[in-house]
Design an enzyme around this catalytic site. Sequence first.
Site, PDB file in Angstrom:
ATOM      1  CE  LYS A 116       5.860  -5.656   8.172  1.00 36.82           C
ATOM      2  NZ  LYS A 116       5.408  -5.264   9.096  1.00 36.82           N
ATOM      3  CD  GLU A 200      -0.733  -1.226   1.262  1.00 39.06           C
ATOM      4  OE1 GLU A 200      -1.038  -1.445   1.674  1.00 39.06           O
ATOM      5  OE2 GLU A 200      -0.861   0.473   1.349  1.00 39.06           O
ATOM      6  CG  HIS A 235       9.211   6.741   7.033  1.00 37.46           C
ATOM      7  ND1 HIS A 235       7.927   6.867   6.065  1.00 37.46           N
ATOM      8  CD2 HIS A 235       9.890   7.155   5.888  1.00 37.46           C
ATOM      9  CE1 HIS A 235       7.879   6.725   4.931  1.00 37.46           C
ATOM     10  NE2 HIS A 235       9.277   6.945   4.748  1.00 37.46           N
ATOM     11  NE  ARG A 291       7.851  -1.616  17.907  1.00 40.53           N
ATOM     12  CZ  ARG A 291       7.652  -1.316  16.848  1.00 40.53           C
ATOM     13  NH1 ARG A 291       7.002  -2.169  15.800  1.00 40.53           N
ATOM     14  NH2 ARG A 291       6.441  -0.036  16.627  1.00 40.53           N
TER      15      ARG A 291
HETATM   16  C1  MV4 Z   1       0.748   4.435   2.415  1.00 42.31           C
HETATM   17  C2  MV4 Z   1       0.547   6.163   2.290  1.00 42.31           C
HETATM   18  C3  MV4 Z   1       0.177   6.270   1.168  1.00 42.31           C
HETATM   19  N1  MV4 Z   1      -1.329   5.145   1.042  1.00 42.31           N
HETATM   20  N2  MV4 Z   1       0.517   3.262   2.273  1.00 42.31           N
HETATM   21  C4  MV4 Z   1       2.998   3.584   6.105  1.00 42.31           C
HETATM   22  C5  MV4 Z   1       4.158   3.279   6.827  1.00 42.31           C
HETATM   23  C6  MV4 Z   1       4.455   4.904   7.689  1.00 42.31           C
HETATM   24  N3  MV4 Z   1       5.387   5.225   7.918  1.00 42.31           N
HETATM   25  C7  MV4 Z   1       4.551   5.764   5.358  1.00 42.31           C
HETATM   26  N4  MV4 Z   1       3.472   4.840   4.861  1.00 42.31           N
HETATM   27  C8  MV4 Z   1       2.473   5.183   3.876  1.00 42.31           C
HETATM   28  N5  MV4 Z   1       2.079   4.280   3.302  1.00 42.31           N
HETATM   29  C9  MV4 Z   1      -0.950   4.290   1.280  1.00 42.31           C
HETATM   30  N6  MV4 Z   1      -1.181   3.106   0.646  1.00 42.31           N
HETATM   31  C10 MV4 Z   1       1.437   7.048   2.919  1.00 42.31           C
HETATM   32  C11 MV4 Z   1       2.225   6.850   3.274  1.00 42.31           C
HETATM   33  C12 MV4 Z   1       3.139   7.628   4.431  1.00 42.31           C
HETATM   34  C13 MV4 Z   1       4.557   8.125   3.419  1.00 42.31           C
HETATM   35  C14 MV4 Z   1       5.119   6.655   2.957  1.00 42.31           C
HETATM   36  C15 MV4 Z   1       6.144   6.725   1.476  1.00 42.31           C
HETATM   37  C16 MV4 Z   1       6.979   7.799   1.876  1.00 42.31           C
HETATM   38  C17 MV4 Z   1       6.649   9.200   3.322  1.00 42.31           C
HETATM   39  C18 MV4 Z   1       5.689   8.984   4.035  1.00 42.31           C
HETATM   40  C19 MV4 Z   1       4.951   9.893   4.827  1.00 42.31           C
HETATM   41  C20 MV4 Z   1       3.928   9.262   5.411  1.00 42.31           C
HETATM   42  C21 MV4 Z   1       3.196   8.709   5.628  1.00 42.31           C
END
Ligand code: MV4
Length: 495
Positions: A116, A200, A235, A291
């Site tokens: 990544k 990030e 997720h 994919r």
């Molecule tokens: C994030 C984020 C907020 N800020 N990145 C990445 C994959 C996706 N399925 C969830 N991800 C996130 N990336 C930044 N810079 C918020 C999420 C996020 C999340 C992250 C951790 C735990 C639960 C989450 C639920 C929704 C979105």
Amino acid sequence: MLKKILIANRGEIAVRVMRACRELDIPCAAVYSEADQDALFVKYAGEAHCIGPAPASQSYLKIDRIIETALQIGADAIHPGYGFLAENNEFAAACETADIKFIGPSSKVIALMGDKVAARAVMAKAGVPLVPGTDDCVSDPGKAQALVAKIGYPVIIKPSGGGGGIGMTVVSNENELDKALKDTQTIAANTFGFSDVYIEKYLPNPRHIEFQVLVDAKGNAIHLGERECSIQRRHQKLIEESPSPAVNPLQRNQMGDMAAGALGSAGYEGAGTVEFLFSDGQFYFLEVNARVQVEHPVTEMVTGVDIVKEQIRIASGLPLSISKEQIRMNGSAIECRINAEDALNDFVPTPGKLQRYLHPGGAGIRVDSGVYAGYTIPPHYDSMISKLIAWGKDRDEAIARMRRALDEYVIVGTSTNIPFHMAVMKNLRFSQGKIGTHFIENEAGLMEDMRALIDQGQTLADRLSFKSVHKGRVAALAAAAVVTQMMVHQKKTGG
Ligand code: MV4
């Protein structure tokens, strides 16, 4: 054109790929595990080979067995579907060594996108906006403190070998940073085999929006617009749609061209997705999915492009069948993932036998599934029964059709998340398009609405499955069976 394709996957996506093969008149073969003997994709395939026991590690993930089978049956290509080996660069490399065409990008590009931090660098070079964060992996706590001081809290620590949200940690202040860094490195090492992490800026409740890209072997890259995938839980995406209600045509074309250009310049080949967070009108690159994706049908419904057939054309060395100028987004499509799970019991998987099964149809409805009435969903894999996709001339019509289709869907024998989807489809914020990645947890009323829908009693699906119409008759039959059993018992015991 390719001559024979082995499908190294199972379930609905195996059926989806085989349908494309049939339309292209390309023979195809399935591989399956002992748990999938009775699966629809095995019946659908012209040819099917058992490659091992139920656990994926002993069947669908067995690189050697799959390559060996492909060579034995004279397949010149393998389609990996999604999940399992789809983004495994070692599998793609094994195909390359065996002179079998892997339907997807090269092993080198898969490895690049799987890292990544490296993928962020590729995107930055192509001018794609990133979430503010670190350019390299971070391991030293002192350096992490200094870097984060510049970005500002809250931040999110992500494993570089990961993706899809697994092992990510949100950090809200400097006192938590050292421990969070160490913990995330440990999770990363245990889950992905190496401890590299990056940091990030954390965006609160962003939308998750991704662009579908196709790149042919000559490097011609086009985009098919975006999908909004904000409705997810732990997720796992549950509802996806195209177009996003939040993206205007100018933004679509700017970001889509950028995403396509970036994959093209990276030497990408095939279908790919560039994922973004979208917040306050701004896109921020997240990761590349190398994919075909579960949610590809919503894009197919609005563009009319058959993404799997394009994958096969590209792998055959043919140019894309459509040009950038020919792509038009028509109407709106929504996909609900129908899972065998108990929505009232924390969505636990409920695999089992589908005693009755009748899927919806009619105008604007598409169902992609790998099941049939009488089929038993095995417990060894994911719990998806089908993908229900509704198309409409606009978003309101797509939602109305989805509600109607969910109502028609007869599934008896296992509980499903259909009540959850019904509750979302009648949710005001959803119908206004006001959604984000935290939609489910923020909509307090959703679970109550779902409970009410379940308690409501007779639904259209109940009538279609003759559940309540014949209630009296079924009860009479059950009583008669009990009496017969008693008589048999009395006869045997002489009582
Ligand atoms: C994030 C984020 C907020 N800020 N990145 C990445 C994959 C996706 N399925 C969830 N991800 C996130 N990336 C930044 N810079 C918020 C999420 C996020 C999340 C992250 C951790 C735990 C639960 C989450 C639920 C929704 C979105």
